[in-house]
Design a protein around this motif. Structure first.
Motif, short mmCIF file in Angstrom:
data_model
loop_
_atom_site.label_atom_id
_atom_site.label_comp_id
_atom_site.label_asym_id
_atom_site.label_seq_id
_atom_site.Cartn_x
_atom_site.Cartn_y
_atom_site.Cartn_z
N THR A 1 0.82 -1.22 0.00
CA THR A 1 0.00 0.00 0.00
C THR A 1 0.85 1.26 0.00
O THR A 1 0.33 2.33 -0.21
N LYS A 2 2.17 1.10 0.27
CA LYS A 2 3.04 2.29 0.18
C LYS A 2 4.47 1.91 -0.19
O LYS A 2 4.91 0.77 0.08
N PRO A 3 5.20 2.84 -0.82
CA PRO A 3 6.59 2.55 -1.21
C PRO A 3 7.50 2.43 0.01
O PRO A 3 7.21 3.01 1.04
N ILE A 4 8.57 1.67 -0.14
CA ILE A 4 9.57 1.57 0.94
C ILE A 4 10.92 1.89 0.30
O ILE A 4 11.35 1.19 -0.64
N ALA A 5 11.56 2.96 0.79
CA ALA A 5 12.72 3.54 0.10
C ALA A 5 13.81 2.51 -0.24
O ALA A 5 14.33 2.50 -1.33
N ARG A 6 14.12 1.60 0.73
CA ARG A 6 15.32 0.79 0.50
C ARG A 6 15.02 -0.48 -0.32
O ARG A 6 15.90 -1.32 -0.50
N ILE A 7 13.80 -0.66 -0.82
CA ILE A 7 13.49 -1.89 -1.58
C ILE A 7 13.13 -1.53 -3.02
O ILE A 7 12.34 -0.63 -3.27
N ASN A 8 13.74 -2.27 -3.97
CA ASN A 8 13.35 -2.14 -5.38
C ASN A 8 12.24 -3.18 -5.60
O ASN A 8 12.50 -4.38 -5.55
N PRO A 9 11.01 -2.74 -5.85
CA PRO A 9 9.89 -3.69 -5.87
C PRO A 9 10.00 -4.73 -6.98
O PRO A 9 9.62 -5.88 -6.79
N TYR A 10 10.56 -4.33 -8.14
CA TYR A 10 10.64 -5.31 -9.24
C TYR A 10 11.59 -6.45 -8.87
O TYR A 10 11.28 -7.62 -9.04
N VAL A 11 12.74 -6.05 -8.32
CA VAL A 11 13.74 -7.06 -7.94
C VAL A 11 13.16 -7.94 -6.81
O VAL A 11 13.25 -9.17 -6.85
N PHE A 12 12.52 -7.29 -5.83
CA PHE A 12 12.00 -8.04 -4.68
C PHE A 12 10.89 -9.01 -5.13
O PHE A 12 10.92 -10.19 -4.77
#
Ligand SMILES: C[S@@+](CC[C@H](N)C(=O)[O-])C[C@H]1O[C@@H](n2cnc3c(N)ncnc32)[C@H](O)[C@@H]1O
Length: 342
Positions: free
Chosen positions: A271-282
């Motif tokens: 529901t919200k972005p998290i600065a230290r995570i790249n969502p595509y890679v994760f």
């Protein structure tokens, strides 16, 4: 009695199904009153009103008095005063020993919620001569302002539901949406449910509260969040039904010795972005792991603000999309997606 129920937009079918099951509501008076979504007006016998507290898909509710339009500029405060003066409150309110006003606002306004509370309070003192008591009030007059619409209702002390959790995760999911995801997952007795990124435990807890005979697991990489989840489960009387465990979901298939029927989860970028995570890679790392531990006829139900990433990665790894819908979560409109083996 007439009530206004407030719930996340996008879960209308789930709210109606739950109402039918728990309250057997036949008389939905109005959906989207005044054109505002995520709200429903119902009439129920007074004896049924305590059952509203058992609704998991509803965020909150008030005994509905009425609605009026207001200017979003400073003149809106005069509209609040005249709108309240023009409304008829029931005998229960007129006979209350004291009251307070609470205002919840959404949208851009030139006045604050405190301004509204003061103005509405003045109108009620002028009209009914009741006493204001901010601490030990008997009645709470609730003003729900959305843009240029003001809904007015009463919230008695006994309307406070037992939904309050002790530990709040920094990216907590609304319990009503967690409940909606559990319903979408269509769990049956004998099934196994896993939330591999459970944070404060909202999804496993909602599952424990609304299903029977389901084995429920809540994993997270963070020991700190798992402790919070355990505290929440205890507070909600759900701890005996959930196994919490520290697992990194990128290594899920190594940690889990069995397969699961349902994975319901709110990953990072749920529901919200998290600065230290790249969502595509994760997502590229955890979706294949979830697929490996999913039974042949299993389903993954997840929420994400990056649905295009989930669609793209799923199609590459042999998962197909069965269902998708958007829901309102604060200012975000994440997608709930249901995936199965292709
Ligand atoms: C959006 S939060 C979940 C919030 C939860 N639904 C709630 O309402 O409390 C995502 C969670 O994923 C967890 N997480 C991040 N990376 C992870 C990983 N590699 N394995 C397992 N969990 C992970 C975080 O610790 C965080 O608690």
């Amino acid at each position: 009695m007439r009530f206004l129920l407030v719930f996340p937009c996008g879960l209308e079918d789930i709210v109606e199904a739950e109402l039918e099951e728990k309250i057997s509501v036949k008389s939905i008076i109005e959906e989207n009153p005044q054109g505002v979504p995520g709200r429903i007006v119902i009439d129920i016998p007074e004896s049924d009103s305590p059952r509203l507290l058992s609704l998991r898909s509803v965020d909150w509710f008030i005994e509905y008095v009425g609605a009026f339009n207001l200017d979003t500029g400073l003149r809106g405060l005069d509209d609040v005063y005249s709108g309240i003066i023009g409304m008829e409150f029931n005998n229960w309110f007129r006979e209350a020993s004291s009251f307070r006003v609470t205002c919840k606002r959404r949208g851009e306004h030139e006045f604050t919620s405190m301004d509204v509370q003061r103005k509405a309070g003045q109108a009620l003192v002028d009209k009914y001569g009741l006493k204001v008591d901010l601490e030990n009030f008997q009645a709470n007059v609730f003003l729900d302002i959305v843009g240029d619409t003001c809904f007015v209702g009463l919230s008695r002390r006994e309307y406070a539901s037992g939904r309050y959790l002790v530990f709040t995760h920094p990216a907590a999911l609304r319990p009503s949406i967690a409940y909606g995801m559990i319903r979408i997952a269509n769990l049956k007795p004998g099934m196994t449910l896993l939330d591999p990124m459970c944070g404060g435990g909202i999804i496993p807890i909602e599952a424990a509260l609304s299903t029977d005979g389901v084995k429920i697991y809540g994993f997270d990489v963070s020991e700190y969040f798992l402790e919070g989840a355990a505290i929440n489960a205890e507070a909600m009387g759900a701890s005996e039904k959930i196994v919490f465990q520290r697992v990194d979901c990128r290594r899920l298939s190594k940690a889990l010795r069995f397969k699961v029927d349902r994975i319901v989860t709110d990953p990072p970028y749920g529901t919200k972005p998290i600065a230290r995570i790249n969502p595509y890679v994760f997502y590229s790392r955890c979706l294949p792991e979830m697929r490996k531990v999913l039974n042949e006829n299993g389903r993954i139900v997840l929420i994400t603000i990056k649905p295009s990433y989930v669609r793209e990665i799923s199609s590459k790894i042999g998962l197909s999309l069965e269902h998708e819908r958007t829901v309102q979560h604060g200012d975000a409109s994440p997608s709930i997606m249901v995936l199965k083996h292709s």
